[in-house]
Scaffold this motif. Structure first.
Motif, PDB file in Angstrom:
ATOM      1  N   ASN A   6       0.821  -1.220   0.000  1.00  0.00           N
ATOM      2  CA  ASN A   6       0.000   0.000   0.000  1.00  0.00           C
ATOM      3  C   ASN A   6       0.850   1.264   0.000  1.00  0.00           C
ATOM      4  N   SER A   7       1.927   1.268  -0.780  1.00  0.00           N
ATOM      5  CA  SER A   7       2.806   2.443  -0.838  1.00  0.00           C
ATOM      6  C   SER A   7       2.109   3.603  -1.542  1.00  0.00           C
ATOM      7  N   SER A   8       2.489   4.807  -1.153  1.00  0.00           N
ATOM      8  CA  SER A   8       1.961   6.009  -1.799  1.00  0.00           C
ATOM      9  C   SER A   8       3.008   6.683  -2.672  1.00  0.00           C
ATOM     10  N   ASP A   9       4.193   6.080  -2.802  1.00  0.00           N
ATOM     11  CA  ASP A   9       5.246   6.633  -3.645  1.00  0.00           C
ATOM     12  C   ASP A   9       5.477   5.713  -4.850  1.00  0.00           C
ATOM     13  N   ARG A  10       6.651   5.765  -5.442  1.00  0.00           N
ATOM     14  CA  ARG A  10       6.954   4.994  -6.648  1.00  0.00           C
ATOM     15  C   ARG A  10       7.679   3.682  -6.330  1.00  0.00           C
ATOM     16  N   THR A  11       7.377   3.099  -5.202  1.00  0.00           N
ATOM     17  CA  THR A  11       8.048   1.849  -4.832  1.00  0.00           C
ATOM     18  C   THR A  11       7.892   0.791  -5.911  1.00  0.00           C
ATOM     19  N   SER A  12       6.695   0.566  -6.410  1.00  0.00           N
ATOM     20  CA  SER A  12       6.447  -0.478  -7.420  1.00  0.00           C
ATOM     21  C   SER A  12       7.236  -0.217  -8.697  1.00  0.00           C
ATOM     22  N   GLU A  13       7.210   1.021  -9.182  1.00  0.00           N
ATOM     23  CA  GLU A  13       7.902   1.339 -10.427  1.00  0.00           C
ATOM     24  C   GLU A  13       9.417   1.165 -10.296  1.00  0.00           C
ATOM     25  N   VAL A  14       9.960   1.696  -9.203  1.00  0.00           N
ATOM     26  CA  VAL A  14      11.412   1.591  -8.990  1.00  0.00           C
ATOM     27  C   VAL A  14      11.823   0.127  -8.816  1.00  0.00           C
ATOM     28  N   ALA A  15      11.031  -0.639  -8.083  1.00  0.00           N
ATOM     29  CA  ALA A  15      11.353  -2.060  -7.883  1.00  0.00           C
ATOM     30  C   ALA A  15      11.285  -2.831  -9.196  1.00  0.00           C
ATOM     31  N   THR A  16      10.286  -2.527 -10.027  1.00  0.00           N
ATOM     32  CA  THR A  16      10.163  -3.214 -11.319  1.00  0.00           C
ATOM     33  C   THR A  16      11.379  -2.931 -12.190  1.00  0.00           C
ATOM     34  N   GLU A  17      11.822  -1.685 -12.230  1.00  0.00           N
ATOM     35  CA  GLU A  17      13.014  -1.342 -13.004  1.00  0.00           C
ATOM     36  C   GLU A  17      14.241  -2.087 -12.483  1.00  0.00           C
ATOM     37  N   ALA A  18      14.377  -2.158 -11.170  1.00  0.00           N
ATOM     38  CA  ALA A  18      15.538  -2.839 -10.586  1.00  0.00           C
ATOM     39  C   ALA A  18      15.491  -4.342 -10.872  1.00  0.00           C
ATOM     40  N   LEU A  19      14.311  -4.935 -10.816  1.00  0.00           N
ATOM     41  CA  LEU A  19      14.186  -6.368 -11.111  1.00  0.00           C
ATOM     42  C   LEU A  19      14.504  -6.662 -12.568  1.00  0.00           C
ATOM     43  N   ASN A  20      14.098  -5.787 -13.450  1.00  0.00           N
ATOM     44  CA  ASN A  20      14.392  -5.980 -14.881  1.00  0.00           C
ATOM     45  C   ASN A  20      15.891  -5.889 -15.163  1.00  0.00           C
ATOM     46  N   ALA A  21      16.610  -5.188 -14.301  1.00  0.00           N
ATOM     47  CA  ALA A  21      18.061  -5.032 -14.498  1.00  0.00           C
ATOM     48  C   ALA A  21      18.869  -6.173 -13.888  1.00  0.00           C
ATOM     49  N   CYS A  22      18.223  -7.084 -13.163  1.00  0.00           N
ATOM     50  CA  CYS A  22      18.948  -8.176 -12.517  1.00  0.00           C
ATOM     51  C   CYS A  22      19.568  -9.113 -13.548  1.00  0.00           C
ATOM     52  N   GLN A  23      20.765  -9.615 -13.222  1.00  0.00           N
ATOM     53  CA  GLN A  23      21.478 -10.540 -14.093  1.00  0.00           C
ATOM     54  C   GLN A  23      21.276 -12.002 -13.704  1.00  0.00           C
ATOM     55  N   SER A  24      21.087 -12.278 -12.417  1.00  0.00           N
ATOM     56  CA  SER A  24      20.994 -13.669 -11.944  1.00  0.00           C
ATOM     57  C   SER A  24      19.639 -13.994 -11.334  1.00  0.00           C
ATOM     58  N   ALA A  25      19.055 -13.073 -10.611  1.00  0.00           N
ATOM     59  CA  ALA A  25      17.774 -13.322  -9.945  1.00  0.00           C
ATOM     60  C   ALA A  25      16.611 -12.928 -10.843  1.00  0.00           C
ATOM     61  N   LEU A  26      15.491 -13.590 -10.638  1.00  0.00           N
ATOM     62  CA  LEU A  26      14.248 -13.250 -11.310  1.00  0.00           C
ATOM     63  C   LEU A  26      13.265 -12.759 -10.257  1.00  0.00           C
ATOM     64  N   GLY A  27      12.335 -11.916 -10.656  1.00  0.00           N
ATOM     65  CA  GLY A  27      11.412 -11.423  -9.652  1.00  0.00           C
ATOM     66  C   GLY A  27      10.240 -10.674 -10.223  1.00  0.00           C
ATOM     67  N   ARG A  28       9.320 -10.320  -9.338  1.00  0.00           N
ATOM     68  CA  ARG A  28       8.139  -9.548  -9.710  1.00  0.00           C
ATOM     69  C   ARG A  28       7.649  -8.769  -8.500  1.00  0.00           C
ATOM     70  N   VAL A  29       6.821  -7.779  -8.784  1.00  0.00           N
ATOM     71  CA  VAL A  29       6.213  -6.966  -7.739  1.00  0.00           C
ATOM     72  C   VAL A  29       4.761  -7.405  -7.558  1.00  0.00           C
ATOM     73  N   ILE A  30       4.358  -7.621  -6.312  1.00  0.00           N
ATOM     74  CA  ILE A  30       2.979  -7.989  -5.986  1.00  0.00           C
ATOM     75  C   ILE A  30       2.399  -6.888  -5.113  1.00  0.00           C
ATOM     76  N   LEU A  31       1.243  -6.383  -5.468  1.00  0.00           N
ATOM     77  CA  LEU A  31       0.601  -5.326  -4.708  1.00  0.00           C
ATOM     78  C   LEU A  31      -0.274  -5.924  -3.614  1.00  0.00           C
ATOM     79  N   GLU A  32       0.016  -5.546  -2.368  1.00  0.00           N
ATOM     80  CA  GLU A  32      -0.795  -5.972  -1.229  1.00  0.00           C
ATOM     81  C   GLU A  32      -1.427  -4.726  -0.622  1.00  0.00           C
ATOM     82  N   ARG A  33      -2.732  -4.581  -0.847  1.00  0.00           N
ATOM     83  CA  ARG A  33      -3.421  -3.361  -0.467  1.00  0.00           C
ATOM     84  C   ARG A  33      -3.662  -3.243   1.035  1.00  0.00           C
ATOM     85  N   THR A  34      -3.793  -4.359   1.738  1.00  0.00           N
ATOM     86  CA  THR A  34      -4.085  -4.308   3.171  1.00  0.00           C
ATOM     87  C   THR A  34      -2.850  -3.845   3.938  1.00  0.00           C
TER      88      THR A  34
END
Length: 618
Positions: free
Chosen positions: A294-322
């Motif tokens: 439930n972030s009010s800033d750009r946490t999701s966008e910044v995390a998605t960009e960082a995950l796309n730049a990973c060389q070894s790890a894979l990942g995704r962002v999941i939104l938890e509203r509660t």
């Protein structure tokens, strides 16, 4: 392994906002208190103490009843330098009146505290009187004072546990014991430490007597300043031997790293980049789940960009509203598909070998949770004393307790689990402080080992402002009561558990001692300048031993054991930080809301879980 010395600057950035979340003051169990409340409590404490000292020195009625300059009625031998009964009683009156609740409830709480304490003091005095009448032996006032002081600490913490609004009791699941070897180790260590202490006391009596004269040890005997450190030093050595024996053959099963994140855009990319570097070193499949809570800033966008730049790890962002970290953790646990899972705080950057060392410990099927050694990033006003705090707590005590499987909590900054275990226990609890300690403690009671390996290192953000540090410490120190209340079966049941019968009660007692540290210093000053000062010896040695001496010795030892030479330079700052930490403990206790009636934690009513609650609800 390099020494855990912090760098000179923080390369990963530092939060500029004052962190506040739904977990800062869990609804129903605490409320935010204004900053003026604790200072007013201290002023009230000084006034009550001054009145008591005046009565003991100048009121004939008091002098005719009480002995030795304190609220003692029994025949005594010897004298003392600090009236501990008056100190504890004054603190209880001040705290009860300033506690968190309606006036009538606070008055009831104050009466409960003081009457219970005075009743136990009367019991001690009756016992001392019987010794005098039957055996002709007068108990030394020093012994009576020490017993009264420890009883006061215990009554205060357990009454706050009873009277405060606390999480509901849960049934603690216990597995088949795997701890016989650990219990044998503990008994053996206690015996060896006792023999060494007795030997030192007999062979070096003059040295120990001389040491008691200085504030570094403050008049306390070898049973305190030698026995307990010896116990933990022996445990620490055993734990390091265990670490050296760990099979170093690569163990690289697939694992999932979960990161609960609330408004972490300023640092989440650094956290993900550090995980990616560690994943490269690890060599096995690594998945990252960033739980945007439930972030009010750009946490999701910044995390998605960082995950796309990973060389070894894979990942995704999941939104938890509660809102609430536990909700994010449980949603991540449900999405995890691997046998092993590691939770990491969003402001934590792990060392490149952290995953390697963590999974080497997980190879042992008896290990349920693995933690490591946090290191401050450096550059902040509290980072240097925080380094020593971490070396003492996580780099020494927690490592030592690992040797006998008695670790209570593995902090959520970095904690590796077998994914089946949090699921078996119903997930992480929501609505209280200390969900990480609650989970690791319960996994330990299933019979699994909790390991803290100092080779696993990670940078964890330290608050950069007084306001943020206060918010963090109020949460942390309140969690001792929340976890103890929720897991009260461990304390009150008939089954033996080192965590339940020794460590949880000790944590409650230690919380009381910390809360009373600043009042004790004020009381010492009052004794020196207040009523009857000319007839009293100012107890600076004992006071400084508690506040400065023993902590200084332990911090130096822990810095040397962890090869942190910089840490030795930070001892003065650490000692001042301990006083600030004590003040925050007092404030944290004040945030706990009190009820209109008491209920013994072992009573039938307290042992019945309210209807409608689930294991995930506090």
């Amino acid at each position: 392994m390099s020494a855990p010395d912090q760098p000179n600057s923080n390369s990963s950035g530092r939060s500029q906002n004052e962190f506040v979340s739904i977990d800062s003051a869990p609804v129903g169990f605490s409320t935010n208190v204004p900053m003026w409340r604790a200072p007013v409590l201290l002023v009230l404490f000084v006034l009550v103490s001054f009145t008591g000292l005046y009565a003991l020195e100048h009121v004939a009625w008091f002098q005719s009843i009480f002995q030795g300059g304190d609220l003692v009625t029994a025949p005594i031998a010897g004298g003392h330098s600090m009236p501990l009964r008056l100190f504890v009683l004054s603190y209880m009156i001040a705290f009860g009146l300033m506690s968190n609740g309606p006036l009538l409830w606070r008055l009831g709480f104050t009466a409960d505290l003081t009457i219970t304490f005075l009743a136990f003091c009367a019991l001690i005095d009756v016992t001392a009187l019987l010794f005098d009448l039957i055996l002709g032996v007068s108990i030394h006032l020093y012994v009576i004072e020490i017993l009264s002081g420890f009883l006061g600490y215990a009554i205060y913490s357990f009454k706050l546990l009873e009277r405060g609004n606390m999480p509901s009791r849960i049934k603690i699941e216990r597995g088949t014991t795997r701890n016989k070897r650990m219990m044998f180790r503990l008994v053996l260590v206690l015996l060896v430490a006792a023999v060494l202490t007795i030997t030192a006391d007999n062979t070096l009596p003059n040295t120990i007597t001389a040491a008691r004269k200085y504030a570094l040890l403050g008049g306390i005997g070898p049973g305190v300043f030698l026995f307990l450190p010896l116990v933990f030093l022996l445990l620490y050595v055993l734990a390091r031997i265990d670490t050296s024996r760990v099979d170093k053959t690569p163990f690289t099963p697939a694992l999932t790293i979960i990161i609960p994140a609330h408004n972490e855009e300023y640092i989440i990319s650094h956290t993900i980049a550090a995980i990616d570097i560690a994943a490269t070193e690890y060599g096995g499949p690594v998945s990252i789940l960033v739980m945007d809570n439930n972030s009010s800033d750009r946490t999701s966008e910044v995390a998605t960009e960082a995950l796309n730049a990973c060389q070894s790890a894979l990942g995704r962002v999941i939104l938890e509203r509660t809102p609430g970290k536990a909700h994010a953790l449980n949603a991540a646990l449900q999405a995890t598909q691997t046998e092993y899972v590691i939770r990491i705080d969003a402001d934590t950057q792990i060392d490149q070998n952290a995953l390697v060392f963590a999974m080497l410990r997980m190879r042992n099927p008896d290990v349920g949770v693995v933690g490591g050694l946090p290191v401050p990033p450096g550059g902040g006003p509290f980072d240097r004393p925080r380094l020593l705090e971490l070396l003492v707590k996580h780099g020494f005590y927690s490592v030592g307790l690992s040797a006998v499987n008695s670790v209570v909590g593995v902090p959520g900054m970095f904690a590796a689990y077998r994914a089946e275990l949090p699921r078996k226990l119903g997930g992480f609890v929501q609505g209280m402080n200390g969900e990480d300690t609650d989970m690791s403690l319960r996994i330990g009671e299933l019979g699994y080992q909790l390991i803290v390996d100092p080779r696993i290192q990670f940078k964890s953000e330290v608050p950069a402002s007084y306001k943020h540090m206060r918010e963090q410490r109020l949460r942390w120190f309140r969690s001792v009561f929340h976890v103890s209340a929720r897991c009260r079966d461990l304390i009150y049941s008939g089954r033996m558990s080192v965590r339940g019968k020794v460590l949880l009660p000790f944590m409650l007692l230690n919380s009381a001692m910390r809360a009373m540290m600043v009042p004790m210093i004020l009381f010492g000053i009052l004794i020196g300048v207040g009523p009857g000062a000319e007839a009293r010896a100012i107890p600076w040695q004992a006071i400084l031993a508690v506040a400065i001496g023993a902590p200084a010795l332990m911090s130096i030892l822990c810095a040397l054991l962890n090869r942190s030479l910089k840490g030795l330079l930070y001892v003065p700052e650490y000692l001042l930080f301990r006083l600030l930490r004590a003040y925050f403990t007092l404030e944290s206790n004040l945030t706990i809301t009190v009820k209109d009636h008491g209920q013994h934690m072992y009573s039938k009513g307290a042992l019945v879980r309210p209807e409608g609650k689930t294991i995930r609800e506090a």
